[in-house]
Design an enzyme around this catalytic site. Structure first.
Site, PDB file in Angstrom:
ATOM      1  N   SER A 119       0.827  -1.323  -0.137  1.00  0.00           N
ATOM      2  CA  SER A 119       0.161   0.159   0.098  1.00  0.00           C
ATOM      3  C   SER A 119       0.848   1.370   0.065  1.00  0.00           C
ATOM      4  O   SER A 119       0.469   2.459  -0.515  1.00  0.00           O
ATOM      5  CB  SER A 119      -0.937  -0.204   1.255  1.00  0.00           C
ATOM      6  N   HIS A 140      -1.831  -2.991  -6.918  1.00  0.00           N
ATOM      7  CA  HIS A 140      -2.408  -2.585  -5.467  1.00  0.00           C
ATOM      8  C   HIS A 140      -3.636  -2.898  -5.759  1.00  0.00           C
ATOM      9  O   HIS A 140      -4.568  -2.016  -6.301  1.00  0.00           O
ATOM     10  CB  HIS A 140      -2.018  -1.041  -5.272  1.00  0.00           C
ATOM     11  N   GLU A 152      -4.556  -0.345  -8.734  1.00  0.00           N
ATOM     12  CA  GLU A 152      -3.475   0.557  -9.092  1.00  0.00           C
ATOM     13  C   GLU A 152      -2.306  -0.213  -9.742  1.00  0.00           C
ATOM     14  O   GLU A 152      -1.824  -0.952  -8.802  1.00  0.00           O
ATOM     15  CB  GLU A 152      -3.127   1.712  -7.925  1.00  0.00           C
ATOM     16  N   ASN A 190      -4.524   6.085  -1.862  1.00  0.00           N
ATOM     17  CA  ASN A 190      -4.015   6.585  -0.400  1.00  0.00           C
ATOM     18  C   ASN A 190      -3.354   8.116  -0.330  1.00  0.00           C
ATOM     19  O   ASN A 190      -3.591   8.517   0.612  1.00  0.00           O
ATOM     20  CB  ASN A 190      -3.232   5.576   0.178  1.00  0.00           C
TER      21      ASN A 190
HETATM   22  N1  LIG Z   1      -5.639  -4.722   4.026  1.00  0.00           N
HETATM   23  C1  LIG Z   1      -5.891  -3.825   3.160  1.00  0.00           C
HETATM   24  O1  LIG Z   1      -6.785  -3.230   3.126  1.00  0.00           O
HETATM   25  C2  LIG Z   1      -4.803  -3.738   2.117  1.00  0.00           C
HETATM   26  C3  LIG Z   1      -5.244  -3.168   0.844  1.00  0.00           C
HETATM   27  C4  LIG Z   1      -4.172  -3.130  -0.160  1.00  0.00           C
HETATM   28  C5  LIG Z   1      -2.992  -3.435   0.087  1.00  0.00           C
HETATM   29  N2  LIG Z   1      -2.891  -3.953   1.087  1.00  0.00           N
HETATM   30  C6  LIG Z   1      -1.233  -4.479   1.169  1.00  0.00           C
HETATM   31  O2  LIG Z   1      -1.172  -5.925   1.069  1.00  0.00           O
HETATM   32  C7  LIG Z   1      -0.229  -6.494   2.013  1.00  0.00           C
HETATM   33  C8  LIG Z   1      -0.913  -7.469   2.790  1.00  0.00           C
HETATM   34  O3  LIG Z   1      -1.779  -7.047   3.685  1.00  0.00           O
HETATM   35  P1  LIG Z   1      -2.899  -7.674   4.400  1.00  0.00           P
HETATM   36  O4  LIG Z   1      -3.859  -6.703   5.040  1.00  0.00           O
HETATM   37  O5  LIG Z   1      -3.535  -8.987   3.628  1.00  0.00           O
HETATM   38  O6  LIG Z   1      -2.199  -8.329   5.720  1.00  0.00           O
HETATM   39  P2  LIG Z   1      -2.511  -9.692   6.527  1.00  0.00           P
HETATM   40  O7  LIG Z   1      -1.676  -9.502   7.738  1.00  0.00           O
HETATM   41  O8  LIG Z   1      -3.993  -9.913   6.693  1.00  0.00           O
HETATM   42  O9  LIG Z   1      -1.580 -10.882   5.808  1.00  0.00           O
HETATM   43  C9  LIG Z   1      -0.401 -10.934   5.669  1.00  0.00           C
HETATM   44  C10 LIG Z   1       0.193 -12.268   5.319  1.00  0.00           C
HETATM   45  O10 LIG Z   1       1.265 -12.340   5.226  1.00  0.00           O
HETATM   46  C11 LIG Z   1       1.799 -13.632   5.660  1.00  0.00           C
HETATM   47  N3  LIG Z   1       3.378 -13.462   5.776  1.00  0.00           N
HETATM   48  C12 LIG Z   1       4.117 -13.022   6.718  1.00  0.00           C
HETATM   49  N4  LIG Z   1       5.488 -13.122   6.226  1.00  0.00           N
HETATM   50  C13 LIG Z   1       5.280 -14.085   5.245  1.00  0.00           C
HETATM   51  C14 LIG Z   1       6.453 -14.488   4.323  1.00  0.00           C
HETATM   52  N5  LIG Z   1       7.735 -14.488   4.910  1.00  0.00           N
HETATM   53  N6  LIG Z   1       6.113 -15.488   3.262  1.00  0.00           N
HETATM   54  C15 LIG Z   1       4.835 -15.398   2.894  1.00  0.00           C
HETATM   55  N7  LIG Z   1       3.842 -14.837   3.659  1.00  0.00           N
HETATM   56  C16 LIG Z   1       4.041 -14.277   4.897  1.00  0.00           C
HETATM   57  C17 LIG Z   1       1.109 -13.657   7.252  1.00  0.00           C
HETATM   58  O11 LIG Z   1       1.161 -14.943   7.563  1.00  0.00           O
HETATM   59  C18 LIG Z   1      -0.125 -13.180   6.653  1.00  0.00           C
HETATM   60  O12 LIG Z   1      -1.057 -14.339   6.347  1.00  0.00           O
HETATM   61  C19 LIG Z   1       0.401  -5.568   2.592  1.00  0.00           C
HETATM   62  O13 LIG Z   1       1.653  -5.160   1.828  1.00  0.00           O
HETATM   63  C20 LIG Z   1      -0.552  -4.437   2.691  1.00  0.00           C
HETATM   64  O14 LIG Z   1       0.011  -2.901   2.639  1.00  0.00           O
HETATM   65  C21 LIG Z   1      -3.545  -4.252   2.220  1.00  0.00           C
END
Ligand SMILES: NC(=O)c1ccc[n+]([C@@H]2O[C@H](COP(=O)([O-])OP(=O)(O)OC[C@H]3O[C@@H](n4cnc5c(N)ncnc54)[C@H](O)[C@@H]3O)[C@@H](O)[C@H]2O)c1
Length: 282
Positions: A119, A140, A152, A190
């Protein structure tokens, strides 16, 4: 550029949503988590997402089962070798992302696109960890991925046109509407939404109006589906805080500085819907 298999690294909220969408649209997905517990949780998210789509009649039960059969799960990162694109959806942590991209280049096919769903972390930070920055791109997606149309597509100065075209084509094939944007903290969504949320919190802190009333003004006056406090609770107050802090770090503009009330709620562990308490109680 042809895509058949996507490797999704991290099967949390976003990785599971991306995986669900991809298997629904006929792609093979290799889902990767560091632990078996992570894989089990990811599989549950994907399976229940598909089941919900089937319940609502958006897909048939047979389609949902066929989609799930296209998902392979492993804790072995080397399994990305068979993918046409690797999508990082792991925690939003700069050091982790750097480490992942070093490994992606080593383990993935030499023609695979290397994408991140980050993000707020500039894509150039990840691209600089590789010797193939032309294949590094941001994808994104928005939460919940199976429902939200926007992607994005983030290009760095090093991203090749072929990579951009491939990412755009894949996004469209997943039923999304991609918008290509230059790399920079916050991209567009964002960059514009975070200061809006922070301004709403500051207005509330100053006693301009109650949070319910601020939400009402934005909903009724501007036709937003929800106001800034409900939206912050939905995104997660820790996420809003961290996005703001990262954007402040980059731009040093006070409009990105997280207001004290936001910090206080995060420190209390009142993170919004996911903890049943944030600006509102759920
Ligand atoms: N939640 C949102 O609204 C949103 C929206 C757009 C982008 N993002 C981005 O997406 C990404 C994930 O966010 P999220 O909300 O899904 O987080 P989340 O915490 O729900 O999930 C992250 C996952 O990554 C796993 N993980 C951690 N280390 C790892 C590794 N070394 N190898 C493989 N898996 C690993 C964790 O076990 C977890 O299941 C981030 O970069 C975040 O900025 C989030």
């Amino acid at each position: 550029m042809e895509f058949k298999t996507l490797a999704v690294v991290g099967l949390g909220t976003m990785g599971a949503g991306i995986s669900q969408t991809a298997v629904q649209f006929g792609y093979n997905v290799v889902g990767i988590e560091p632990s078996q517990a992570g894989l089990d949780a990811g599989r549950n998210r994907i399976a229940s997402g598909l089941a919900k789509f089937a319940e609502k009649g958006r897909i048939t039960v047979e389609e949902s089962e066929a989609a799930l059969a296209r998902l392979t799960l492993t804790t072995d990162r080397a399994a990305i070798a068979g993918a046409d694109i690797v999508i990082d959806a792991a925690f939003e942590d700069v050091d982790l992302k750097k480490e992942l991209f070093r490994d992606f280049e080593k383990l993935a096919s030499p023609t695979a696109l290397l994408a991140s769903n980050t993000s707020t972390i500039p894509l150039v930070i990840m691209a600089a960890e590789t010797t193939a920055p032309e294949r590094v791109i941001g994808l994104h997606f928005f939460n919940p991925v199976p429902l939200m149309k926007l992607v994005e597509v983030i290009k760095t100065p090093a991203t090749s046109q072929e990579t951009i075209d491939g990412a755009v084509a894949l996004s469209k094939a997943l039923g999304k509407s991609p918008v290509v944007i230059k790399d920079g903290p916050g991209f567009i969504g964002n960059l514009l939404v975070v200061p809006f949320l922070l301004d709403a919190i500051r207005a509330y802190e100053r006693g301009v109006a109650e949070k319910e009333d601020i939400d009402e003004v934005i909903k009724l006056g501007f036709n937003h589906p929800m106001g800034p406090f409900a939206l912050s609770d939905l995104i997660g107050l820790d996420i809003v805080h961290d996005m703001a802090a990262r954007m402040y770090e980059e731009y040093r503009d006070p409009k990105y500085w997280p207001p004290p009330l936001l910090k206080q709620l995060v420190r209390m562990g009142w993170l919004g819907r996911k903890t049943k308490r944030g600006f509102y109680t759920y």
